[in-house]
Motif scaffolding. Structure first.
Motif, PDB file in Angstrom:
ATOM      1  N   GLY A  18     -37.720 -61.611 -29.526  1.00 33.77           N
ATOM      2  CA  GLY A  18     -38.747 -60.593 -29.282  1.00 33.77           C
ATOM      3  C   GLY A  18     -40.010 -60.855 -30.069  1.00 33.77           C
ATOM      4  O   GLY A  18     -41.130 -60.738 -29.542  1.00 33.77           O
ATOM      5  N   PHE A  19     -39.828 -61.222 -31.346  1.00 30.65           N
ATOM      6  CA  PHE A  19     -41.006 -61.532 -32.161  1.00 30.65           C
ATOM      7  C   PHE A  19     -41.740 -62.747 -31.609  1.00 30.65           C
ATOM      8  O   PHE A  19     -42.982 -62.755 -31.533  1.00 30.65           O
ATOM      9  N   ALA A  20     -40.967 -63.765 -31.212  1.00 37.02           N
ATOM     10  CA  ALA A  20     -41.601 -64.973 -30.676  1.00 37.02           C
ATOM     11  C   ALA A  20     -42.344 -64.658 -29.380  1.00 37.02           C
ATOM     12  O   ALA A  20     -43.466 -65.145 -29.146  1.00 37.02           O
ATOM     13  N   GLY A  21     -41.727 -63.816 -28.494  1.00 38.77           N
ATOM     14  CA  GLY A  21     -42.411 -63.450 -27.247  1.00 38.77           C
ATOM     15  C   GLY A  21     -43.684 -62.667 -27.511  1.00 38.77           C
ATOM     16  O   GLY A  21     -44.728 -62.906 -26.870  1.00 38.77           O
ATOM     17  N   TYR A  22     -43.598 -61.702 -28.449  1.00 36.50           N
ATOM     18  CA  TYR A  22     -44.784 -60.909 -28.780  1.00 36.50           C
ATOM     19  C   TYR A  22     -45.877 -61.797 -29.374  1.00 36.50           C
ATOM     20  O   TYR A  22     -47.069 -61.694 -29.003  1.00 36.50           O
ATOM     21  N   TYR A  23     -45.463 -62.673 -30.281  1.00 39.90           N
ATOM     22  CA  TYR A  23     -46.442 -63.560 -30.907  1.00 39.90           C
ATOM     23  C   TYR A  23     -47.026 -64.513 -29.874  1.00 39.90           C
ATOM     24  O   TYR A  23     -48.230 -64.819 -29.900  1.00 39.90           O
ATOM     25  N   LEU A  24     -46.192 -64.979 -28.942  1.00 41.44           N
ATOM     26  CA  LEU A  24     -46.680 -65.888 -27.904  1.00 41.44           C
ATOM     27  C   LEU A  24     -47.705 -65.183 -27.019  1.00 41.44           C
ATOM     28  O   LEU A  24     -48.768 -65.757 -26.700  1.00 41.44           O
ATOM     29  N   SER A  25     -47.397 -63.932 -26.620  1.00 43.38           N
ATOM     30  CA  SER A  25     -48.352 -63.194 -25.767  1.00 43.38           C
ATOM     31  C   SER A  25     -49.681 -63.020 -26.474  1.00 43.38           C
ATOM     32  O   SER A  25     -50.762 -63.304 -25.902  1.00 43.38           O
ATOM     33  N   ASN A  26     -49.658 -62.557 -27.716  1.00 40.83           N
ATOM     34  CA  ASN A  26     -50.897 -62.365 -28.460  1.00 40.83           C
ATOM     35  C   ASN A  26     -51.643 -63.679 -28.641  1.00 40.83           C
ATOM     36  O   ASN A  26     -52.883 -63.742 -28.538  1.00 40.83           O
ATOM     37  N   SER A  27     -50.876 -64.711 -28.932  1.00 43.33           N
ATOM     38  CA  SER A  27     -51.516 -66.012 -29.159  1.00 43.33           C
ATOM     39  C   SER A  27     -52.203 -66.502 -27.891  1.00 43.33           C
ATOM     40  O   SER A  27     -53.330 -67.049 -27.938  1.00 43.33           O
TER      41      SER A  27
END
Length: 536
Positions: A18-27
């Motif tokens: 979840g953190f990786a997906g959220y960080y990926l979206s923001n990035s």
């Protein structure tokens, strides 16, 4: 364990995913925004765009905007003048209208403040991430227009979904690996603990502790380093050790320097019924190595005071003697009663009276002899029981009428003396029956004259070979085959403790004579472990 490890792994994987997906979206959004801003700045600095705004060449600006949009894979590139009026737009119908129709800010930060910025807005081409930059006339330094470069949010979301699909695939694979690892680890762990659940292990541990503490034998266990891991309450009491400090955790040689547990740990050979001295006490010890596969991981020893075992042995011997006496008397008198009943039924009253008189006469003579020669009731009861057993076997036990056994020292334990004498008589009866069958005779004579008590038991058996006269007193050695060799060993142990001796001779007419010598006043303390068998 499977549930715990699986849930823990799933929670960690889901949180990380979840953190990786959220960080990926923001990035990705930030990256698209930076790209839009960079393209906007580049287009705003292009001389053809500056010249087109300055000359209000709308066709040229639209051609250039379309080319640059295709080159940079942008959704659109919009060019406006210093009043935010569109000069270039993908939709020709929107040319000449204010840019405020889409984003509402009219490009004010770029046109008024002169700074480039990123904004998200929804126009007629859909929602997009937009980078806006002011167009500055290099000759005058004045802001003469604005460039807006947009990238579709739908494209961004498609890219995010593509990355997330790969990311969540890896997360799912990690979750599967975690669950499989938990299953493998739990399976190996369960095999190592013999398939028991933690609650069962706890219950078994409590049962083990209760069992250890309830056992009357002392128990001590050491690990492969010679450190005591277990010691029950009986161990403290048997060894006369203080309860504090506890034995567990201490080296065995520190507690018991004379212990041989380390030798068993090295050799791996068990030792059963060994007689040793620990802390000045004679004990019977069993030592057993503890194995895990082919490795020896420790040793367990159980021990008990020797005198306790002797007491149990003597009690069992006396019980056996009483049982034999009752059984033989019951059997013998049952036969006599049947015979007398038969004689009466046949009318042979005189013969019945003669049989009764003979029976009474034999027992009266024996009882009279025992009352006068052996006033001790324990010894007399033993001899009476052996007399009846001999008759049951079809043999005779004759007691020398000149026998006398009155001066028996009080310190001599009667139960041990009875056990020794009973063993010698039993051996004589069995040897006689084996050699002669019914009708054989065993002779017993006793005397207490002098400084010794002397018992002689003569049988009509096959005799004892000279080379075996010492060996038959060793434990497990017998001329009668397996499951024998205990009685004479007990005789020898009693003699060792009391300081007596025994001789074995073969009689000229056949059979053997066992002569037992017991000092009335043994010198010093009874000695241990020495062979007192001698020829006199």
């Amino acid at each position: 364990m499977i549930l715990t490890l699986g849930l823990l792994g799933a929670l960690q994987t889901i949180l990380i995913g979840g953190f990786a997906g959220y960080y990926l979206s923001n990035s990705l959004y930030e990256e698209i925004g930076r790209r839009a801003l960079m393209v906007a700045k580049t287009v705003a600095a292009t001389p053809a765009v500056i010249e087109g705004i300055r000359s209000q060449d709308i066709p040229a600006l639209n051609r250039l905007a379309r080319q640059l949009a295709e080159t940079n894979e942008a959704l659109f590139i919009v060019v406006g003048d210093r009043h935010a009026i569109r000069l270039a737009h993908p939709d020709p119908e929107r040319i000449g209208f204010s840019m405020g129709d889409d984003d509402g800010d009219y490009g004010r930060p770029a046109l008024v403040e002169g700074r480039a910025y990123v904004a998200m807005a929804k126009g007629n081409l859909g929602e997009s991430m937009r980078g806006k930059a002011p167009v500055v006339d290099p000759r005058t330094g004045d802001i003469i227009g604005i460039v807006s470069v947009g990238y579709s949010v739908t494209q961004v979301e498609a890219t995010i979904r593509r990355y997330k699909f790969v990311l969540y695939g890896v997360v799912g694979l990690m979750l599967m690996v975690t669950v499989l690892s938990a299953i493998v680890i739990a399976g190996r762990f369960k095999r190592a603990i013999f398939g028991l659940e933690p609650e069962e292990i706890a219950r078994l541990f409590q049962e083990r502790e209760a069992t250890l503490q309830s056992v009357r034998e002392g128990i001590i266990a050491i690990n492969r380093d010679g450190i005591i891991t277990t010691a029950n309450r009986a161990a403290y009491e048997t060894l006369d050790l203080p309860a504090e400090p506890p034995l567990t955790g201490r080296p065995i040689l520190e507690v018991l320097p004379e212990s041989q547990l380390l030798s068993v740990l090295t050799s791996g050979q068990p030792d059963f019924d060994g007689e040793i001295w620990l802390r000045g006490r004679q004990m019977v010890v069993n030592r057993l190595p503890v194995r895990q596969g082919d490795d020896i991981i420790g040793v367990v020893a159980s021990f008990r005071l020797r005198n306790e075992l002797d007491l149990v042995s003597r009690q069992l011997t006396r019980i056996q003697q009483y049982a034999d006496t009752l059984r033989s008397q019951t059997h013998e008198y049952s036969n006599k009663l049947h015979t007398i009943a038969g004689l009466i039924q046949l009318g042979a009253s005189q013969e019945a009276l003669n049989l009764i008189g003979s029976e009474i006469s034999d027992h009266q003579a024996l009882l009279h002899l025992l009352l006068e020669a052996v006033p001790d009731p324990v010894i007399a009861g033993c001899l009476l029981g052996k007399y009846n057993r001999a008759r049951e076997m079809g043999l005779r036990l004759d007691i020398d009428p000149d026998s006398q056994m009155i001066d028996i020292p009080d310190a001599l334990p009667r139960d041990q003396l009875v056990s020794v004498l009973g063993n010698l008589i039993d051996n004589a009866l069995e040897a006689t029956r084996e050699q002669t069958g019914a009708g054989g005779r065993v002779m017993l004579s006793m005397t207490d004259l002098g400084e010794e008590l002397i018992f002689e038991v003569e049988d009509q058996g096959p005799g004892v070979p000279e080379h075996a006269r010492r060996a038959i007193f060793e434990k497990g050695v017998s001329t009668k085959g397996e499951a024998h060799g205990i009685g004479l060993h007990l005789v020898q142990q009693f003699l060792n403790r009391w300081g007596g001796s025994v001789t074995v001779d073969n009689l000229p007419e056949g059979g053997s004579r066992f002569t037992l010598y017991l000092p009335k006043h043994p010198e010093g303390e009874p000695h241990h472990g020495t062979d007192s068998t001698s020829d006199r």
